[in-house]
Design a protein around this motif. Structure first.
Motif, PDB file in Angstrom:
ATOM      1  N   THR A   1      29.168  32.132  25.123  1.00  0.00           N
ATOM      2  CA  THR A   1      28.238  33.214  25.434  1.00  0.00           C
ATOM      3  C   THR A   1      28.918  34.561  25.242  1.00  0.00           C
ATOM      4  O   THR A   1      30.076  34.754  25.611  1.00  0.00           O
ATOM      5  N   ASN A   2      28.207  35.497  24.616  1.00  0.00           N
ATOM      6  CA  ASN A   2      28.696  36.850  24.352  1.00  0.00           C
ATOM      7  C   ASN A   2      29.715  36.906  23.226  1.00  0.00           C
ATOM      8  O   ASN A   2      30.463  37.886  23.107  1.00  0.00           O
TER       9      ASN A   2
ATOM     10  N   ASP B   1      22.914  31.812  17.693  1.00  0.00           N
ATOM     11  CA  ASP B   1      24.135  31.240  18.270  1.00  0.00           C
ATOM     12  C   ASP B   1      25.334  32.155  18.141  1.00  0.00           C
ATOM     13  O   ASP B   1      26.450  31.807  18.547  1.00  0.00           O
ATOM     14  N   GLY B   2      25.145  33.354  17.560  1.00  0.00           N
ATOM     15  CA  GLY B   2      26.241  34.305  17.420  1.00  0.00           C
ATOM     16  C   GLY B   2      26.898  34.318  16.055  1.00  0.00           C
ATOM     17  O   GLY B   2      27.793  35.129  15.809  1.00  0.00           O
TER      18      GLY B   2
ATOM     19  N   THR C   1      19.463  35.141  25.556  1.00  0.00           N
ATOM     20  CA  THR C   1      20.352  34.566  26.570  1.00  0.00           C
ATOM     21  C   THR C   1      21.805  34.472  26.127  1.00  0.00           C
ATOM     22  O   THR C   1      22.685  34.294  26.955  1.00  0.00           O
ATOM     23  N   HIS C   2      22.068  34.574  24.828  1.00  0.00           N
ATOM     24  CA  HIS C   2      23.457  34.463  24.359  1.00  0.00           C
ATOM     25  C   HIS C   2      24.269  35.704  24.710  1.00  0.00           C
ATOM     26  O   HIS C   2      25.495  35.641  24.763  1.00  0.00           O
ATOM     27  N   TRP C   3      23.583  36.840  24.968  1.00  0.00           N
ATOM     28  CA  TRP C   3      24.279  38.113  25.077  1.00  0.00           C
ATOM     29  C   TRP C   3      24.066  38.791  26.423  1.00  0.00           C
ATOM     30  O   TRP C   3      23.003  38.674  27.020  1.00  0.00           O
TER      31      TRP C   3
ATOM     32  N   THR D   1      31.822  25.628  18.908  1.00  0.00           N
ATOM     33  CA  THR D   1      30.597  26.312  19.314  1.00  0.00           C
ATOM     34  C   THR D   1      30.969  27.630  19.969  1.00  0.00           C
ATOM     35  O   THR D   1      31.860  27.690  20.819  1.00  0.00           O
TER      36      THR D   1
END
Length: 389
Positions: free
Chosen positions: A160-161, A367-368, A43-45, A157
């Protein structure tokens, strides 16, 4: 803030020609710790799924890659090393490569935001950068329409992406903590210069030790370029109940050279001694650096052991200023930024996947955050060599 052509030095142009035309000098293909099919990036990407499918090793580059660097301003010299390392990796890849466009961030938060907006408006489907910490703070926490790998870290933090890749003091502190824990060194004495980088490394080290049941038993300040005699304080720390398993030196090389004999006088020379990469600052003369023999520190795989992706670091550094001396780690960092652009989808889709880069082994957290396992070096006869253990 439109994309700019980057003039190449004659030396770099010759290097890129050799990388493009010589099968023996090319990017080493990353090796996953576990061979699995991509499970999807989570879902982060959000990736452009119209890209060609990944190759068997996970290579799946974007169509147009934007690189945001401070090509003017106070960070321009550092950016030059990152740029040249990235270009070495880019031209070393003999499979299809993306269109490449550079954007000047001018080293400011507003410049980074403007460069990102322009890059996306001009069709970039993936972004590398920016480089400066303030630049990263300006964009890292916001969601992005296209994947971004920033080239520094921040406390925010990640949006997203967005992924964050850096050679930060915190990364070093965590790596040192893991190194100590793996060797059952739970009680640690710290010698610190107290500057910002040292403090950030030590705080990260403390967190890792505490999570693994260890602790920093004492911290001694090492002040100035010619610190005084700390032998009595070192003896007192070593004689505390439970003793000391390891000594961590968050010091520059000139400070560490003066402190190392004091460790021996205090009976600590046989303890594990490990330093931050700051120890390489002010070193380079073997006759002086013999005092540092046996001290271990995190380094770049290319610098201490070499990689098939790049020519020998010492040889290249003699001819190319952007890969010479302290700039070598930024050159390696730029090379690995390119690797991340080509294998980002694979890393995002496989939590256990790793790639072997010039700075070390790289992976990606959910979390990237890009995690880096550095190579380890030590001093022997006053020269930096790979640590073997």
């Amino acid at each position: 803030m439109s994309a700019k052509r980057i003039p190449l030095s004659p030396v770099l142009a010759a290097l890129l020609l050799s990388l493009a035309g010589c099968a023996s000098v090319q990017v080493a293909q990353p090796t996953a710790t576990e061979v699995v099919e991509d499970a999807g990036p989570g879902t982060h990407w959000t990736f452009d799924e119209t890209r060609p499918p990944a190759e068997s090793d996970g290579y799946r580059p974007p169509r147009k890659l934007a690189v945001l660097l401070p090509m003017t301003g106070s960070l321009a010299t550092a950016a030059g090393s990152v740029r040249d390392g990235l270009l070495a990796g880019y031209y070393g890849e003999r499979r299809p490569r993306p269109e490449l466009a550079f954007y000047d961030t001018t080293g400011t938060a507003s410049g980074a935001s403007a460069a990102l907006a322009r890059a996306l408006s001009e069709g970039a489907d993936q972004v590398l950068g920016p480089l400066g910490r303030e630049e990263v703070v300006a964009i890292a926490s916001s969601p992005s329409a296209q994947p971004i790998v920033t080239l520094n870290s921040s406390d925010a933090t990640l949006g997203t992406n967005v992924a964050a890749f850096g050679l930060s003091p915190e990364d070093e502190g965590r790596a040192i903590g893991n190194y100590l824990s793996a060797r059952n060194a739970r009680r640690v004495l710290v010698l610190s210069s107290g500057d910002d980088g040292a403090n950030r490394s030590v705080n990260a080290l403390r967190a890792v030790l505490q999570a693994d049941g260890g602790e920093i038993v004492d911290t001694l300040a090492v002040v100035g370029e010619t610190p005084g005699d700390l032998t009595s304080a070192l003896r007192a720390s070593a004689s505390r109940e439970g003793g000391v398993d390891a000594v961590v030196l968050a010091l520059r090389g000139n400070q560490a050279r003066l402190v190392a004999p004091q460790l021996a006088a205090a009976g600590l020379s046989q303890r594990l001694r490990i330093a931050t990469a700051q120890i390489t600052s002010g070193t380079g003369k073997a006759e002086e650096d013999r005092a540092l023999d046996g001290i271990v520190f995190p380094s770049e795989a290319w610098v201490v052991g070499g990689t098939s992706a790049l020519p020998n670091a010492a040889t290249l550094g003699r001819d190319l200023p952007t890969a010479r001396g302290p700039a070598a780690r930024l050159f390696a960092f730029g090379h690995d930024a390119w690797l991340l652009s080509g294998w980002l989808y694979h890393l995002a889709s496989n939590p256990t996947a790793r790639i072997n880069g010039a700075t070390g082994q790289l992976g990606l957290q959910a979390d990237g955050t890009v995690v880096r396992q550095p190579a380890w070096a030590t001093f022997s006869g006053g020269a930096v060599v790979a640590q073997r253990d």
